[in-house]
Write a protein that holds these residues in place. Sequence first.
Motif, PDB file in Angstrom:
ATOM      1  N   GLU A 247      -5.370  33.060   5.703  1.00  0.00           N
ATOM      2  CA  GLU A 247      -6.741  32.562   5.709  1.00  0.00           C
ATOM      3  C   GLU A 247      -7.522  33.140   6.879  1.00  0.00           C
ATOM      4  N   CYS A 250     -14.020  32.537  10.364  1.00  0.00           N
ATOM      5  CA  CYS A 250     -15.126  33.203  11.053  1.00  0.00           C
ATOM      6  C   CYS A 250     -15.398  32.508  12.380  1.00  0.00           C
ATOM      7  N   GLU A 259     -22.468  33.514   3.691  1.00  0.00           N
ATOM      8  CA  GLU A 259     -21.208  33.687   2.963  1.00  0.00           C
ATOM      9  C   GLU A 259     -21.483  33.767   1.467  1.00  0.00           C
ATOM     10  N   ARG A 261     -18.786  35.098  -0.726  1.00  0.00           N
ATOM     11  CA  ARG A 261     -17.528  35.149  -1.462  1.00  0.00           C
ATOM     12  C   ARG A 261     -16.392  34.671  -0.555  1.00  0.00           C
ATOM     13  N   ARG A 262     -15.447  33.929  -1.122  1.00  0.00           N
ATOM     14  CA  ARG A 262     -14.282  33.485  -0.364  1.00  0.00           C
ATOM     15  C   ARG A 262     -13.066  33.437  -1.279  1.00  0.00           C
ATOM     16  N   GLU A 263     -12.002  34.117  -0.873  1.00  0.00           N
ATOM     17  CA  GLU A 263     -10.707  34.063  -1.544  1.00  0.00           C
ATOM     18  C   GLU A 263      -9.649  33.915  -0.456  1.00  0.00           C
ATOM     19  N   LYS A 266      -9.579  36.826   2.021  1.00  0.00           N
ATOM     20  CA  LYS A 266     -10.747  37.694   1.839  1.00  0.00           C
ATOM     21  C   LYS A 266     -12.021  36.869   1.926  1.00  0.00           C
ATOM     22  N   MET A 267     -13.063  37.493   2.528  1.00  0.00           N
ATOM     23  CA  MET A 267     -14.375  36.858   2.604  1.00  0.00           C
ATOM     24  C   MET A 267     -15.455  37.919   2.494  1.00  0.00           C
ATOM     25  N   TYR A 287     -13.388  37.159  13.949  1.00  0.00           N
ATOM     26  CA  TYR A 287     -12.698  36.205  13.084  1.00  0.00           C
ATOM     27  C   TYR A 287     -11.234  36.094  13.490  1.00  0.00           C
TER      28      TYR A 287
END
Length: 757
Positions: A247, A250, A259, A261-263, A266-267, A287
């Motif tokens: 994870e 930031c 923001e 996108r968030r996976e 990955k961001m 980050y």
Amino acid sequence: MAREFATCVEYGLNLSKRIYYGKEMTPAATAAMTRSMSAKSSDVAESYFPTAVMAYAVVSEPELVENPDVPSYQPYVHGRCEPPALIPLHMLGVVTMEIDCCFDHANVCFSGAWRVHCIKGNSKCDVRIAVPIGEQGSLLGVEVDVPRRSYHSQLIEAEDANYKEKVSKGGNGRLMRGSVYTFKIPQVEGGATVSIKVIWSQKLLYHEGQFSLNVPFSFPAFVNPVGKKISKREKILLNVSSGVGKEILCKSTSHALKEIRREVGKMGFLYDAEVLTWSSADFSFSYNVCSKDLFGGVLLQSPLLRDIDDRQMFCFYLFPGNNQSMKAFRKEVIFIIDISGSMKGGPFESAKNGLLSSLQKLNPEDSFSIIAFNMETYLFSSVMELATEKAIIEATRWLNDTLTAGGGTNILVPLKQAIRLLAETTNSIPVIFLITDGAVEDERDICNFVKGYLTSRGSISLRISTLGIGTYCNHHFLRMLAQIGRGHFDTAYDADSVDFRLQKLFTTASSIILADITVDALEHLDSLELLPFCIPDLSRGSPLIVSGRYSGNFPDPVKLSGTLADKRKFTIDLKAQKTKDLPFDRVVGRRQIDLLTANAWLSGSKELEQKVAKMSIQTGFPSEYTLMVLHQTLTDEKAPETILIQDVFNKMNPLKKMDFPKTIVLRNLCVGFGNLTATAENIPPGTEETKSSEATGMLVKAASNCCGRVVDRCCCMCFIQTCSYMNNQCSIVLSQLCAALACVECINCCIELCECG
């Protein structure tokens, strides 16, 4: 080069005062408008050194400087600018940056447009483009569009016979301070728009579990176009991938990111804004990859399409985490500092400050000594001293009162002395820091000597880290020496940065938490290429990333072992996983090319040089064995129909017709293999860039004495028409002499004859 470049920009800004923008239209005030002629050259260099992608009009003929839209019909200007003045162009429209981060690597794609606002509409000038490429950056690609022409970059082998002659004659482009690459686009019309797209890679800094990115994005006020209704928009798209499935958290950002996108691991972020003035701050982002404890893994990937090597690719990584309970090894440190003649002044003072600051970071149980060298050696102490406050004060006094820079360069003798001092180390890690700005003839012998010595040692052997100052030292020798010594290598391209780079190197190389790392089962593979060939230690200051190629069945899991500071053995199983979306060529390409180049230098292998060249072309990263060229393509855009008298004259005069080169050959984007001649002559790093700027300063001073006021540029550039104190006869004589001769003696002679000082 950096000082000359900044001086040319300063005079270009002064020259741009000729431009008339219309009633109540004035450009942004700049320091150049009010700067005293007595200002320090270092201040000038810092003020005008590029801190973002920039474009400049290259002006040799001052008479060409004019608003292409609103002519002011200024008086004719005699003389030439030598070296040419650089007028920063105004930036227009939309500026876009796309940034992809993975591991400790960032790929940056920048796009912007500039207008040639300072050259007559019926005239042309070259445009110099400057690209700051960030921390340990590499220029990967360039695209430039101008009216009726476009250019795109390509890497070719340096041995290509078609380009070798052009490069030997100087080529186009230069690298300044190791972080800014500049090149020229020929003959662009006044009033034209220059669209630029550049791609570069740079490294992210790492500290206590946090990655930090800093992208050059600070534009000076004078690139803002003059006018009240000119739209300006900035857009930044940031994609962050941990590369390890952890994870991302930031921590901070310089611009208002949203923001999108968030996976897992990955961001994605976006900044999109209309602005009144262009960004005056670099883009920064930090980050954390969330993990308290040490962790790692192995990534596998199939070779690329048309890959030069059909073996499988692997990359194993180890992150120290932010667990402060993992103690660093006790250290015995020796600093070997170059005090040859070329280090006199700024380089030695900055290195001395960095050394003393590093001593303050030692723990009381650590020990140290210092060896200074030129052709002789000077020892602070013949035994290792505990890092007590008293010992550090004595070392400070010794450095300040005893040492004076002068003489030649001999690295092997002090290196052998340091090794003897550390030979009996048992309960700590012996570390040598070598600091030099010179190249020596026996560099391969030094590497082979150290390699032979370390082969015969026990479990925890000597570590060597190196710092190269300037471009005269052989960076590839220093990198190879650090690779053999399981240490770290860094560079400081100018005297001012030596202090910071040395402290950064010391922090990374001296905070070892896992030593003597080995990876089991790799010897059972059919073939294996490991880069670096000696696996470095894991320190708190940097993640460990090792990559390479293999054939056979890769073990899963991979058992990694090492030694902790308390002498206990540490073992971790690293899970191997195949990945398709990780940009292997971007993440490890620069590392592999640098390491293989050092190997090729040491071995003298032409086969390895060819491999590096092919790898460079495949990945896009420049190397010592490749060159970047710009290919020209003619577009279908037609020139506007005009009936200007100048256009008619150009058609009648065949000498005015421009023959644009179809291919522009750029100078090598790397630093070479050192300069033995410059080292032998004790030429300080950066000295070669001061000659022309010094001459320029003399010319400016002569001209200002003549008229009793500060003038804009050398070669009587524009003070002839602006100086109200000059009589007509003086103007005529000075104009004729300056047009015929471009030298200091000419102008001084003219001043004496005119007697108008």
